[in-house]
Design a protein around this motif. Structure first.
Motif, PDB file in Angstrom:
ATOM      1  N   ALA A 187     -88.102 -40.430  -0.775  1.00 14.82           N
ATOM      2  CA  ALA A 187     -88.396 -40.976  -2.104  1.00 14.82           C
ATOM      3  C   ALA A 187     -89.808 -40.597  -2.541  1.00 14.82           C
ATOM      4  CB  ALA A 187     -88.236 -42.499  -2.093  1.00 14.82           C
TER       5      ALA A 187
ATOM      6  N   SER B 106     -88.169 -47.164  -0.801  1.00 10.67           N
ATOM      7  CA  SER B 106     -87.074 -46.268  -1.154  1.00 10.67           C
ATOM      8  C   SER B 106     -86.936 -46.108  -2.666  1.00 10.67           C
ATOM      9  CB  SER B 106     -85.759 -46.794  -0.576  1.00 10.67           C
ATOM     10  OG  SER B 106     -85.855 -46.927   0.820  1.00 10.67           O
ATOM     11  N   SER B 107     -87.478 -47.070  -3.423  1.00  7.77           N
ATOM     12  CA  SER B 107     -87.410 -46.997  -4.887  1.00  7.77           C
ATOM     13  C   SER B 107     -88.527 -46.148  -5.470  1.00  7.77           C
ATOM     14  CB  SER B 107     -87.478 -48.409  -5.478  1.00  7.77           C
ATOM     15  OG  SER B 107     -88.678 -49.061  -5.094  1.00  7.77           O
ATOM     16  N   GLY B 108     -89.472 -45.703  -4.630  1.00  4.65           N
ATOM     17  CA  GLY B 108     -90.516 -44.804  -5.082  1.00  4.65           C
ATOM     18  C   GLY B 108     -91.902 -45.404  -5.173  1.00  4.65           C
TER      19      GLY B 108
ATOM     20  N   GLN C  50     -82.963 -47.725  -5.146  1.00  4.08           N
ATOM     21  CA  GLN C  50     -83.521 -46.603  -4.381  1.00  4.08           C
ATOM     22  C   GLN C  50     -83.303 -45.313  -5.157  1.00  4.08           C
ATOM     23  OE1 GLN C  50     -80.900 -46.312  -0.725  1.00  4.08           O
ATOM     24  NE2 GLN C  50     -80.076 -48.133  -1.723  1.00  4.08           N
ATOM     25  N   ILE C  51     -84.247 -44.406  -5.028  1.00  2.24           N
ATOM     26  CA  ILE C  51     -84.091 -43.110  -5.694  1.00  2.24           C
ATOM     27  C   ILE C  51     -82.833 -42.421  -5.162  1.00  2.24           C
ATOM     28  CG2 ILE C  51     -85.104 -40.821  -5.953  1.00  2.24           C
ATOM     29  CD1 ILE C  51     -87.831 -42.085  -6.040  1.00  2.24           C
TER      30      ILE C  51
ATOM     31  N   SER D 268     -87.867 -44.082   2.516  1.00  3.83           N
ATOM     32  CA  SER D 268     -89.154 -44.031   1.823  1.00  3.83           C
ATOM     33  C   SER D 268     -89.780 -42.648   1.833  1.00  3.83           C
ATOM     34  CB  SER D 268     -90.121 -45.053   2.426  1.00  3.83           C
ATOM     35  OG  SER D 268     -90.621 -44.635   3.680  1.00  3.83           O
TER      36      SER D 268
ATOM     37  N   ILE E 275     -81.811 -43.657 -10.267  1.00  3.92           N
ATOM     38  CA  ILE E 275     -81.879 -44.758  -9.314  1.00  3.92           C
ATOM     39  C   ILE E 275     -80.464 -45.169  -8.927  1.00  3.92           C
ATOM     40  CG2 ILE E 275     -82.607 -47.140  -8.926  1.00  3.92           C
ATOM     41  CD1 ILE E 275     -84.938 -45.239  -9.029  1.00  3.92           C
TER      42      ILE E 275
ATOM     43  N   ILE F  58     -80.889 -39.847  -3.767  1.00  4.23           N
ATOM     44  CA  ILE F  58     -81.193 -38.642  -2.996  1.00  4.23           C
ATOM     45  C   ILE F  58     -79.983 -38.271  -2.156  1.00  4.23           C
ATOM     46  CG2 ILE F  58     -82.666 -37.657  -1.189  1.00  4.23           C
ATOM     47  CD1 ILE F  58     -84.852 -39.629  -2.071  1.00  4.23           C
TER      48      ILE F  58
END
Length: 416
Positions: free
Chosen positions: A271, A248-250, A326-327, A268, A311, A329
């Motif tokens: 991301a 999820s963080s890229g 996590q990005i 995920s 983030i 979104i």
């Protein structure tokens, strides 16, 4: 993850609610291909494995030359949304078994008197206590005895849990007591999935740490089974390919890591789309932009500033608080499969319900009779009469017209 020697194709695959998308690049020649096929919601690995075979034939790619497969997945998110996570037990510090249920003084629907209080992620009958304590500096105040640990293990065994979340106070500073219990659980119950808060989310704020660890435990059995099937199938289809799972963080993580920390895959797929958009924007000389990733079921948006995605560290997924990087979104339930419907006020609305991949929009001819955005676009001439997937998926305009007939009659209009 180190790239293995040999092989020249890197494949990215994103499994959505309606379609599964592939992108392949040859890291020696720069040759690229994209491919799309319908998703298989019952088991997303089928769409991946079948799609690899189909893409190889359509694009002339030797699957023996695929060196890496990067996979963005919604399996964890869907399991949470549909309540299909594993049966979880919780063992926590004596006196704190109700912490997950008490939560924080946050009332997202303060004036809705009919809304029920949300159910805790672990019911009271599967929440157990252990007589142990660390102080605020991480020093041991009370170590659990062997008898106490054995009693906790037996309680978890009797609960019939598939997974156990171990969450002790101040364990983010010193996880020794959590590790002691985890060792006993794994020795006595080798099939049990165990998640430690000191490993999943080693930060202060016990409610968010406990919640994140509990969600991770609920997802372990789901992701373990799914990734096991995918790994087994991939070893036969593309034997030289290493499998990486989008976080999820890229970034990417190994399959073993994804099995241990499945909560990190909760977003995920979206991301990975943002990471790709940032790369494309940088290549084109743009640093500030808004990304829009619309599929068949949902639409995801992110803000890019100075060539970097924001983030976020706290987010609720299916109502469960999760604290992990996590990005950032924003997601809404609007896509090609979103269903048009009439609310009690007589106004037509679209989404968030979706026809998904099966049965899909009415024009797919798989049995759906409700009108969707894709059916509307077909009737408006916005979709090619050849159909989707370069003519590989025919669209039935007659079925789309029939799906919209009741809505048109309710509005006093013709379908056209």
């Amino acid at each position: 993850m180190n790239r293995p020697e040999g092989g020249s194709w890197i494949v990215g695959v994103d499994v959505g609610g309606t379609f599964t998308d592939f992108s392949a690049v040859n890291d020696r020649t720069g040759e690229t291909h994209v491919f799309k096929r319908p998703s298989t919601p019952d088991d997303p690995s089928h769409a991946i494995l079948d799609g690899l075979r189909e893409m190889a034939v359509a694009c002339g790619i030797g699957l023996g030359e695929v060196s890496r497969l990067a996979h963005g997945t919604t399996v964890a998110t869907n399991a949470l949304l549909q309540g299909r996570g594993g049966r979880v037990a919780l063992v926590t510090t004596e006196g704190f078994r109700d912490l997950l249920e008490i939560g924080r003084q946050v009332r997202p629907h303060m004036y809705d008197f009919r809304r029920a209080f949300p159910a805790p992620p672990v019911p009271a009958e599967r929440r157990f206590e252990l007589a142990e304590r660390m102080d605020a500096a991480g020093g041991p105040v009370r170590a659990p005895t062997e008898a106490d640990i054995e009693a906790a293990v037996e309680a978890v065994r009797a609960s019939g849990a598939e997974a156990c979340a171990v969450c002790f106070l101040f364990a983010y500073l010193n996880g020794a007591h959590e590790r002691a219990l985890a060792g006993a659980l794994r020795a006595a119950l080798p099939e049990l999935h165990v998640s430690l808060s000191s490993e999943v989310q080693p930060e202060f704020r016990e409610f968010e740490r406990f919640s994140t660890t509990t969600v991770n435990a609920a997802l372990q059995s789901v992701m373990d089974h799914y990734l096991g099937r995918l790994e087994e199938g991939l070893s036969a289809v593309a034997p030289r390919a290493s499998l990486g799972i989008n976080q999820s963080s890229g970034g990417l993580m190994s399959v073993a890591r994804a099995r241990t920390f499945p909560v990190r895959t909760a977003l995920s797929g979206p991301a990975a789309g943002v990471v790709g958009a940032v790369h494309a924007a940088r290549s084109a000389g743009f640093g500030d932009l808004v990304t829009l990733d619309m599929g068949g079921t949902s639409a995801d948006m992110a803000l890019i500033r100075g060539g970097e995605a924001d983030i976020a560290y706290e987010r609720a997924v299916a109502g469960f608080p999760i604290r992990l990087p996590q990005i950032d979104i924003a997601t809404i339930g609007a896509g090609g499969g979103s269903i048009a419907w009439f609310d009690r006020d007589g106004l037509m609305k679209v989404g968030p319900g979706s026809a998904g991949a099966d049965p899909g929009p009415a024009c797919y001819g798989h049995g759906n009779t409700e009108p969707t955005v894709t059916d509307a676009n077909l009737l408006l001439g916005r979709l090619s009469p050849r159909g989707l997937l370069d003519g590989g998926m025919r669209l039935d305009e007659g079925r789309a017209r029939a799906a919209f007939a009741p809505a048109a009659a309710a509005l006093g209009r013709s379908v056209g």
